[in-house]
Motif scaffolding. Sequence first.
Motif, PDB file in Angstrom:
ATOM      1  N   ARG A   1       1.952  13.451  -2.972  1.00 54.76           N
ATOM      2  CA  ARG A   1       0.529  13.225  -2.866  1.00 54.76           C
ATOM      3  C   ARG A   1      -0.031  13.832  -1.592  1.00 54.76           C
ATOM      4  NH1 ARG A   1      -0.655   7.698  -5.870  1.00 54.76           N
ATOM      5  NH2 ARG A   1      -2.757   8.316  -5.440  1.00 54.76           N
TER       6      ARG A   1
ATOM      7  N   TYR B   1      -8.067   1.414   6.006  1.00 52.07           N
ATOM      8  CA  TYR B   1      -6.940   2.119   5.414  1.00 52.07           C
ATOM      9  C   TYR B   1      -7.439   3.329   4.653  1.00 52.07           C
ATOM     10  CZ  TYR B   1      -2.887   2.998   2.512  1.00 52.07           C
ATOM     11  OH  TYR B   1      -1.832   3.577   1.868  1.00 52.07           O
TER      12      TYR B   1
ATOM     13  N   ARG C   1       2.135   1.792  -3.451  1.00 49.93           N
ATOM     14  CA  ARG C   1       1.055   2.198  -4.334  1.00 49.93           C
ATOM     15  C   ARG C   1       0.670   3.640  -4.113  1.00 49.93           C
ATOM     16  NH1 ARG C   1      -3.408  -2.358  -4.662  1.00 49.93           N
ATOM     17  NH2 ARG C   1      -2.637  -2.610  -2.564  1.00 49.93           N
ATOM     18  N   ASP C   2       0.925   4.134  -2.920  1.00 46.51           N
ATOM     19  CA  ASP C   2       0.559   5.503  -2.606  1.00 46.51           C
ATOM     20  C   ASP C   2       1.666   6.508  -2.891  1.00 46.51           C
ATOM     21  OD1 ASP C   2      -1.661   5.661   0.261  1.00 46.51           O
ATOM     22  OD2 ASP C   2      -1.969   5.495  -1.893  1.00 46.51           O
TER      23      ASP C   2
ATOM     24  N   PHE D   1       6.582   8.958  14.007  1.00 42.87           N
ATOM     25  CA  PHE D   1       7.302   9.339  12.803  1.00 42.87           C
ATOM     26  C   PHE D   1       6.378  10.052  11.827  1.00 42.87           C
ATOM     27  CE2 PHE D   1       9.884   5.401  13.618  1.00 42.87           C
ATOM     28  CZ  PHE D   1      10.908   6.099  14.205  1.00 42.87           C
TER      29      PHE D   1
ATOM     30  N   GLU E   1       0.831  -1.200   0.000  1.00 42.38           N
ATOM     31  CA  GLU E   1       0.000   0.000   0.000  1.00 42.38           C
ATOM     32  C   GLU E   1       0.867   1.252   0.000  1.00 42.38           C
ATOM     33  OE1 GLU E   1      -2.099  -0.786   3.532  1.00 42.38           O
ATOM     34  OE2 GLU E   1      -3.735  -1.845   2.558  1.00 42.38           O
ATOM     35  N   ALA E   2       1.987   1.176   0.757  1.00 41.45           N
ATOM     36  CA  ALA E   2       2.862   2.350   0.815  1.00 41.45           C
ATOM     37  C   ALA E   2       3.430   2.666  -0.563  1.00 41.45           C
ATOM     38  CB  ALA E   2       3.997   2.103   1.804  1.00 41.45           C
TER      39      ALA E   2
ATOM     40  N   ASP F   1      -1.499   7.897   5.763  1.00 42.43           N
ATOM     41  CA  ASP F   1      -0.482   8.937   5.826  1.00 42.43           C
ATOM     42  C   ASP F   1      -1.013  10.176   6.538  1.00 42.43           C
ATOM     43  OD1 ASP F   1       1.968   9.782   3.278  1.00 42.43           O
ATOM     44  OD2 ASP F   1       2.096   9.419   5.438  1.00 42.43           O
TER      45      ASP F   1
ATOM     46  N   ARG G   1       3.500   9.455  11.159  1.00 42.04           N
ATOM     47  CA  ARG G   1       2.413   8.637  10.685  1.00 42.04           C
ATOM     48  C   ARG G   1       1.373   8.581  11.781  1.00 42.04           C
ATOM     49  NH1 ARG G   1       2.895   3.561   6.886  1.00 42.04           N
ATOM     50  NH2 ARG G   1       0.706   3.352   6.617  1.00 42.04           N
TER      51      ARG G   1
ATOM     52  N   ASP H   1      -4.089   7.725  -0.079  1.00 42.72           N
ATOM     53  CA  ASP H   1      -4.053   9.100  -0.550  1.00 42.72           C
ATOM     54  C   ASP H   1      -4.870   9.219  -1.826  1.00 42.72           C
ATOM     55  OD1 ASP H   1      -0.640   9.523   0.442  1.00 42.72           O
ATOM     56  OD2 ASP H   1      -2.500  10.090   1.439  1.00 42.72           O
TER      57      ASP H   1
ATOM     58  N   ARG I   1       7.130   7.178   5.751  1.00 42.96           N
ATOM     59  CA  ARG I   1       6.279   6.017   5.500  1.00 42.96           C
ATOM     60  C   ARG I   1       7.035   4.727   5.750  1.00 42.96           C
ATOM     61  NH1 ARG I   1       4.718   7.324   0.213  1.00 42.96           N
ATOM     62  NH2 ARG I   1       3.457   9.158   0.524  1.00 42.96           N
ATOM     63  N   GLU I   2       8.322   4.856   6.112  1.00 44.94           N
ATOM     64  CA  GLU I   2       9.161   3.698   6.445  1.00 44.94           C
ATOM     65  C   GLU I   2       9.331   2.762   5.273  1.00 44.94           C
ATOM     66  OE1 GLU I   2       8.290   1.890  10.114  1.00 44.94           O
ATOM     67  OE2 GLU I   2       8.503   3.772  11.196  1.00 44.94           O
TER      68      GLU I   2
END
Lengths: 417, 377
Positions: free
Chosen positions: B185, B171, A307-308, B11, A304-305, B99, B13, B174, A368-369
Amino acid sequence: MGKENPAEKALNLIRGRLCDPTFVFRPLSGPPDSNYSKLKFIVSTSITEGCNNSILLLGPRGSGKAAVLDLVVGDLMEEYPDSVTLIRLNGLLHSEDNCAFKEIARQLCMEHHLLFSKMASFDENSQFIIAMLRECGLAHKTIIFVLDEFDMFAQGKQRLLYSLLDAMQSVTSQAVVVGISSRLDADQLLEKRVRSRFSHRKILFLPPSREEIDSLLEHLLSLPADSSFPSGYVTQFNEKIKNITSDTRFKDMLKTFLNANSTVNSLLKFIFRAVSSMNLESGLLSLENFKTALSSMLRQPKLEAVRDCSILELYLLVCMRRLEVKEQSSYNFISVMKEYKTIHDSFQTSDFYAQNVCLRAFEHLREREVICYAENRGQSQAGEYRPMKLLISASELHQGMRSHACCPAILLKLLDH
Amino acid sequence: MTCFILTFGRFGRRYKTYMTKEESSKVTRRSTRSSLTVTNPMNPNPPLPTVNDLTYGQESITLDALLSNFPGRRSQILDLIRLIGPLDSPTLPIIIYGDASAGKTGVVLQVFRHLNRPFVYSTCPSSKRCDKPSDFVNLLKQALRPMGKTVGLPPDVYYSNMGYTDPLPIYFPDVVLRPFCRVTRRVEELSTTFSLLFRKYCEPLDDLGVSPNEDLKSHLKPHIALCLNVVFRVSSHSHDVTPEARGGGKLAIVLRRVKSWRNPATLDASMFDSTGGMDNRKRKRKASEKSMEKKEIAEQEAAMKGPGSFPLERLLAIFQCIASIGDSSFNEEKKKLLSGSCPLEGSVRYRSMVSEDLSLQVARSLSFPLSKYLYRR
């Protein structure tokens, strides 16, 4: 409440069942060789015969250890009223000895309607506990100590465990110590002197078998044929459930899910998710509900990370991957920018941005790591020179980019070479 | 049924965890969001807050209004509402992740406004990290305490939380339009771009004869690429500092780069004598293949390590060698572009924060042969 939609009532009923561990684990307690029966036997002999005992419940998280224990304790309190005192401790909160003794003293005071002083010292608390153990033993009242997260109590000097078990041996007491842990080797963590006082009884909570799961599903999802529901609706609903559970597609879905999470708790969450998306107009569950639940339960955060990510961020990731492929042992922002520039020069891509923009993109990736700094020391260096590393594998990056909404084709080509 | 909403950052997030308690009858003296409580100072015995005080306190909004307030979040909002379920229905803990500035807190609060359910909201400071679950519980206690000294969570709330129940995840991906997602984004950063673009977008409309249509978009296209580079302009320190610096200051910048660029201190004397002969001697050596490889590796290493650190005295010494003026008034300017670290000896060392390209640029503007003085193996 007024006239409630039967579908809503059914929904509430099933949701309530799924959130109630007592209901869920009751049928698993039927057979005589089940964990429930074993545990109940041990604790009830301690009550009836007036002896001490200790036991460990071991199994992965969510396999129902605490739930079964609650069932046993609840049943015993009904069978032997006023003979059972329950003291609960949690390794995450009370692993420190002072804290643990205070908590035990407090709970004992609450049970027996005594006044608890917060100012009591450690010695006073421990003397009080030993005195209470003796008194309860003489009065034939059993104290059950439940130590959740038992492995946390086995850290450090294990003073609490030693004191409890020692007191149980020396004083006329009637106590049962039940340890619950998700570490299967919890008993190996005990010190020699503690282990010698601990009976080596263990009950393992294994993942449920296929038959158990099938019976569990039926138990949870079938509506009762009582007067609170229109009878036609009940038969329709139960019929639909039978159809779904015997469908091969459902069985495949269940198998996929159980391969990843085999505990009862995760199964409950899966069903909860599916049931929550039930269509309230038709009032019936469908295979679709389970399908959507499955996709939301099996999530892939790194995918997901990726993809974003924005296009620029993808470029940077691809550059880092290429540097790795070239067997450059470590790289930092400056070297990634060099690679980025070479790509731009050789392929004339349209996405070439200034250094500060790229730096910001880097920061996003770090938050986002997806990437991180390779070492923690060397903090005095500017962020641009610190070595970095990717936190995702090449295949994850590949998959993420392929499922990305607007990944440019050139990037995929660059990743392969 | 009261719901607890916790937000905490890690962090940058942000996660929101949402738990419920079934026994609404146990609501004793829980306090509400600070904006909603109005305590009458004249009244010595303020009435005990009831469950109703825990609701949003404003008019509830319809589902359509909720969905239109958050475009692109339709599936997540409906998912969340379905999971919370009808009134008086128990639910499992839910975790909403995504995010920063993805709209998580906003959506959750507005959903509660729509459902008109009581809730308790608290945020945990993002500076604190939890290594152990017991830390988390303590943070929880701290976070809820400022909401009123009477927020007493009964102990069994802890036990239900500490049971490590994996919460149900939702979830928030974005959601941004295509051309803009090439750089970032994040909505907040794009907002600067959007404001500029919107102004440009409206330009043709000044001509009253034109009506909004597709042509406006084509008018916008060439500006988009330009604006994307502007996105981060506001936050970066600009390069405009250098042209305004005085001549001496520029030289100082150049010199800093000289020192930093891994010039070994021992070669200073030979490098900076008037002949500059050392360099020529080095270059005469024939480059064999092995030494080329070594050179590449050394370059890479140099690129990795970045500029080295140097004491101020060395800077001044080199400055005096090159320029005949040893003006100490340049010191203050130097401090601006240097970063200092304090090692154990007690003398401060500096490191150049200026990039190589910029220093070369400055050197060229001063017609100073910088490359001659940079140490390359």
